[in-house]
Design a protein around this motif. Structure first.
Motif, PDB file in Angstrom:
ATOM      1  N   SER A 291      38.464   5.128 -15.259  1.00 54.12           N
ATOM      2  CA  SER A 291      37.081   4.704 -15.433  1.00 54.12           C
ATOM      3  C   SER A 291      37.120   3.360 -16.153  1.00 54.12           C
ATOM      4  CB  SER A 291      36.297   5.734 -16.247  1.00 54.12           C
ATOM      5  OG  SER A 291      36.841   5.860 -17.557  1.00 54.12           O
TER       6      SER A 291
ATOM      7  N   THR B 204      31.357   2.915 -16.428  1.00 53.35           N
ATOM      8  CA  THR B 204      31.443   3.304 -15.020  1.00 53.35           C
ATOM      9  C   THR B 204      32.444   4.444 -14.866  1.00 53.35           C
ATOM     10  OG1 THR B 204      33.231   1.793 -14.369  1.00 53.35           O
ATOM     11  CG2 THR B 204      30.983   0.913 -14.386  1.00 53.35           C
TER      12      THR B 204
ATOM     13  N   ASN C  84      34.263   5.096 -12.172  1.00 52.10           N
ATOM     14  CA  ASN C  84      35.365   4.800 -11.253  1.00 52.10           C
ATOM     15  C   ASN C  84      35.881   3.392 -11.487  1.00 52.10           C
ATOM     16  OD1 ASN C  84      35.145   7.184  -9.126  1.00 52.10           O
ATOM     17  ND2 ASN C  84      33.059   6.486  -9.529  1.00 52.10           N
TER      18      ASN C  84
ATOM     19  N   PHE D  82      34.578   1.214  -1.264  1.00 53.29           N
ATOM     20  CA  PHE D  82      33.952   2.008  -2.327  1.00 53.29           C
ATOM     21  C   PHE D  82      35.034   2.879  -2.965  1.00 53.29           C
ATOM     22  CE2 PHE D  82      30.451   1.055   0.572  1.00 53.29           C
ATOM     23  CZ  PHE D  82      29.540   0.506  -0.327  1.00 53.29           C
TER      24      PHE D  82
ATOM     25  N   TYR E 124      35.134   5.243  -5.029  1.00 58.01           N
ATOM     26  CA  TYR E 124      34.418   6.313  -5.723  1.00 58.01           C
ATOM     27  C   TYR E 124      35.129   7.650  -5.526  1.00 58.01           C
ATOM     28  CZ  TYR E 124      30.345   3.159  -6.103  1.00 58.01           C
ATOM     29  OH  TYR E 124      29.502   2.119  -6.397  1.00 58.01           O
TER      30      TYR E 124
ATOM     31  N   SER F 146      34.590   9.868  -7.793  1.00 56.30           N
ATOM     32  CA  SER F 146      33.514  10.717  -8.301  1.00 56.30           C
ATOM     33  C   SER F 146      32.206   9.968  -8.116  1.00 56.30           C
ATOM     34  CB  SER F 146      33.742  11.052  -9.776  1.00 56.30           C
ATOM     35  OG  SER F 146      33.628   9.884 -10.578  1.00 56.30           O
TER      36      SER F 146
ATOM     37  N   GLU G 166      28.824   7.885  -9.120  1.00 54.00           N
ATOM     38  CA  GLU G 166      28.729   6.677  -9.952  1.00 54.00           C
ATOM     39  C   GLU G 166      27.272   6.467 -10.370  1.00 54.00           C
ATOM     40  OE1 GLU G 166      29.588   4.417 -12.344  1.00 54.00           O
ATOM     41  OE2 GLU G 166      31.406   4.521 -11.104  1.00 54.00           O
TER      42      GLU G 166
ATOM     43  N   GLY H 104      31.101  11.287  -5.050  1.00 54.52           N
ATOM     44  CA  GLY H 104      32.013  10.232  -4.640  1.00 54.52           C
ATOM     45  C   GLY H 104      32.753  10.556  -3.351  1.00 54.52           C
TER      46      GLY H 104
ATOM     47  N   PRO I 165      31.207  -1.689  -9.780  1.00 59.33           N
ATOM     48  CA  PRO I 165      30.167  -1.021 -10.579  1.00 59.33           C
ATOM     49  C   PRO I 165      29.986  -1.670 -11.947  1.00 59.33           C
ATOM     50  CG  PRO I 165      31.602   0.602  -9.540  1.00 59.33           C
ATOM     51  CD  PRO I 165      32.258  -0.736  -9.355  1.00 59.33           C
TER      52      PRO I 165
ATOM     53  N   GLU J   2      27.853   4.719   1.839  1.00 60.09           N
ATOM     54  CA  GLU J   2      28.529   5.500   0.810  1.00 60.09           C
ATOM     55  C   GLU J   2      27.644   6.635   0.313  1.00 60.09           C
ATOM     56  OE1 GLU J   2      31.184   6.877  -2.137  1.00 60.09           O
ATOM     57  OE2 GLU J   2      31.472   5.677  -0.324  1.00 60.09           O
TER      58      GLU J   2
END
Length: 534
Positions: free
Chosen positions: A283, A317, A319, A368, A370, A372, A374, A382, A410, A524
Motif C-alpha cells: 500500500s 491508498t 494498492n 489497474f 488493484y 483490493s 481502492e 479489486g 491512486p 475496472e
C-alpha cells in the motif's frame, strides 16, 4: 562510534530502545546517542480474524515484544560481551488507530480492533457530518461510536480506550498517555491547544446515544503528550514484563508513544512545515505537513499531526507495488525458461531500465494495480487489469512504464486534491520503500506523477523502530531544540540524499496517462462488480 565507546555507552545506559509493532513484524532496536543502531531483534506475527474482527491477541503482543527484546539482548551479549541491564530511554510505536477498550479493573472488554477493520462506516460518516472534520473508519472514536450505535453491551463498562502503542506504554510505565501524533488517530486535535478538540468533545458528549452512559469521553482517552515530554519511567513490573530474565533494571525514561506515521516522519526528517514523506509498499501513503488549514472537508484526506503537533494531511491508498512484483515474477519465470538466472535486483534493474525507453504516456496503455478495493477511486473490489486500445503501443518498454505509472496513480489522484483544490505545496517529499532500491527510475516517475521534487535518503530505510528510538533520545535530552531543528542539526546533519526534480515533458506525459486511466476506470469498476458475483 568505535567498539569500546559503544561498550561504555551500553554499560552506562547511554542508549535508547525503540520498539515498533508493525502489521507483520515487531522490531526492537538499541541506538546509541549518536543515533547508530548497535543491536536489534524481531518477531513475525499475523493478524487474526476473530468473529469477523481483525485482531492481534494481547498474549501475542507480549510474546512478540519479549522475543524481540531477548534477541536484541542476546546480540548485545554476543557482540560486546555485556548483559543488557540499563537503558537510558525507551519509546513504543505501533500501527495507528484501532480500539482497545478496558473497564475500571483494567480488563480488556472486547478483542483489539485494528486499523484493518472496515466496520465503522455509519459512525465515521455521522461523526464527519457532526464535526465538520473527516473521521476515517480506522479512528478510535469511529470504533467507539459504532459500538454505541450497535448497542454493544461492553460500552456501559468502559473506563479507558487506547491504541496498541498507548497500551504497551501504559503496561510498562503505569501511565495512560500517548503521543500527539498517535492521539490524532483517536480523536481530532486542536493545533492551538495541542490537545483533543474541546468543541468536538462537547459535540460528541451531547449526542443522546452517548449522554446515556455514566462515563465522560474526556476520561476515556489517554493524556496527550508532545515529542520531548516524559511519558513516565519503566516500573519494576514493566521491566519484568519486557525482560522476564530479570536482568533489565527499572527506571528508563519513556518518550510519548507514537503511531507508525509519526515515526516514519521522524525517520525521513519530514516534520517541518512544507515538508512531507511518501511510503511505498504493497500500500502507499503520503504525509504533508501543512502550513495552512484546509478549506474544506475531504473524505480522502486524513488530518493527523507530527509528533510535535503540527497538522499533517495524509493520503492513504490500498494498492501500490504488488502488481509490479507479479509482472516481474512472470518475466523471471521466462528468464529461467531460457536458462537465464537473474537475482531480484538484476531483474528489477533490467525491467525498470526498459521502462526508460517507453513513451511519455506509456503508449496509451492503462493498468489497474488493484489487488483490493481502492477508496480513493471508489472501487469496492479489486481486480488487477491491463487495458489497451487497438492503436496503443504495446511494447516491453511501455508495459513496464505503465506498471510504474499505475503503482502511483491512486496516490496521484489523492494528492491532486491537496495540490489543485487546496493549493498546498511542499518544498520536497522524502520517499522510502523497496521500489527505490533500484536507483533513479521509480524516484523520477514519482516526481513526475506528483509534480514535486522527490528525495531518497540513505538512512531513511532504518524505518520506524529507529525513528522511535530517535524520539526516545529526544525525550531524554532535546538539546534545547525543537524537533525539526533537532532532526536537521543533530540526527541528519551528515545524511546522504539524492533529490530528483520533475521533468516537464514527463509531467505532461503522466497527466495524459492519468486522463486515460480515469477514462478506463468504468472497466475496472465493472470488473470489480463482476468479481462480487463470482
Amino acid at each position: 562510534m568505535e567498539r569500546e565507546a559503544v561498550k561504555q555507552a551500553i554499560e552506562q545506559g547511554q542508549t535508547a530502545l525503540g520498539i515498533e509493532f508493525g502489521s507483520t513484524t515487531i522490531k526492537a532496536v538499541l541506538v546509541t546517542q549518536d543515533f547508530q543502531v548497535v543491536a536489534s531483534g524481531s518477531y513475525v506475527w499475523e493478524n487474526e480474524l476473530d468473529h469477523h474482527i481483525w485482531t492481534y491477541p494481547l498474549a501475542k503482543v507480549w510474546e512478540g515484544v519479549q522475543t524481540s527484546y531477548a534477541k536484541l539482548a542476546a546480540e548485545v551479549k554476543e557482540q560486546y560481551g555485556l548483559a543488557l541491564t540499563k537503558i537510558g530511554s525507551i519509546g513504543i510505536s505501533a500501527m495507528m488507530h484501532g480500539y482497545l477498550a478496558f473497564d475500571k479493573e483494567d480488563n480488556l472488554l472486547v478483542p483489539f480492533r485494528t486499523w484493518r477493520n472496515n466496520i465503522t462506516g455509519e459512525a465515521a460518516a455521522k461523526l464527519t457530518d457532526l464535526f465538520g472534520f473527516n473521521i476515517p473508519e480506522r479512528w478510535s472514536i469511529a470504533h467507539l461510536y459504532q459500538a454505541i450505535l450497535n448497542q454493544e453491551d461492553h460500552v456501559k463498562d468502559l473506563a479507558f480506550i487506547t491504541t496498541l502503542d498507548g497500551y504497551v506504554t501504559w503496561q510498562l510505565t503505569g501511565e495512560k498517555t500517548t503521543g500527539i501524533g498517535d492521539a490524532s488517530g483517536m480523536f481530532p486535535i486542536d493545533e492551538a491547544t495541542h490537545d483533543y478538540d474541546a468543541r468536538m468533545l462537547d459535540q460528541f458528549a451531547a449526542l443522546p446515544e452517548v449522554a446515556q452512559f455514566d462515563w465522560q469521553i474526556t476520561a476515556l482517552l489517554p493524556k496527550v503528550l508532545l515529542a520531548g515530554e516524559t511519558a513516565g519511567h519503566l516500573t519494576a513490573a514493566g521491566a519484568k514484563l519486557l525482560d522476564p530474565s530479570g536482568q533489565l533494571e527499572p527506571g528508563a525514561l519513556f518518550a510519548p508513544s507514537e503511531g507508525d506515521a509519526g515515526t516514519g516522519m521522524v525517520a525521513t526528517n519530514a516534520v517541518r512545515k512544507r515538508t512531507g514523506n511518501v511510503s511505498i509498499g504493497t500500500s502507499a501513503f503520503s504525509m504533508v505537513v501543512l502550513d495552512q488549514a484546509l478549506n474544506q472537508v475531504h473524505r480522502d484526506i486524513d488530518v493527523v499531526t507530527t509528533p510535535d503537533g503540527a497538522p499533517v494531511a495524509m493520503v492513504h491508498t490500498n494498492n501500490c507495488s504488488s502488481d509490479i512484483n507479479a509482472w516481474a515474477n512472470v518475466f523471471n519465470q521466462f528468464a529461467r525458461l531460457i536458462g537465464v538466472d537473474l537475482k531480484p535486483n538484476e531483474l528489477y534493474e533490467k525491467l525498470f531500465d526498459a521502462s526508460l525507453r517507453g513513451e511519455q504516456d506509456a503508449g496509451g496503455l492503462v493498468n489497474f494495480a488493484y489487488l483490493s478495493g481502492e477508496n480513493i477511486t471508489r472501487v469496492q473490489e479489486g481486480r488487477p487489469m491491463l487495458v489497451r486500445k487497438p492503436d496503443s503501443n504495446f511494447s516491453l518498454a511501455n508495459l513496464f512504464k505503465v506498471q510504474l505509472y499505475s503503482a502511483f496513480a491512486p496516490l496521484k489522484i489523492g494528492m491532486d486534491i491537496l495540490l489543485r483544490e487546496e493549493h498546498i505545496r511542499t518544498d520536497s517529499l522524502v520517499a522510502q520503500g523497496g521500489l527505490f532500491k533500484t536507483p533513479v527510475v521509480a524516484q523520477q516517475v514519482l516526481a513526475d506523477a506528483l509534480d514535486t521534487p522527490i528525495t531518497v535518503m540513505s538512512n531513511a530505510g532504518q524505518g520506524g523502530p529507529w525513528g522511535m528510538a530517535v524520539l526516545a533520545l529526544y525525550a531524554a535530552d532535546h538539546r534545547g531544540k525543537n524537533l525539526a531543528d533537532y532532526l536537521d542539526q543533530e540526527v541528519f546533519v551528515n545524511s546522504e540524499s539524492a533529490t530528483l526534480a520533475p521533468e516537464p515533458a514527463s509531467v505532461k506525459g503522466y497527466e495524459q496517462f492519468i486522463d486515460n486511466y480515469k477514462q478506463a476506470m468504468p472497466a475496472e469498476q465493472k470488473a470489480g462488480e463482476t468479481m462480487k458475483l463470482d
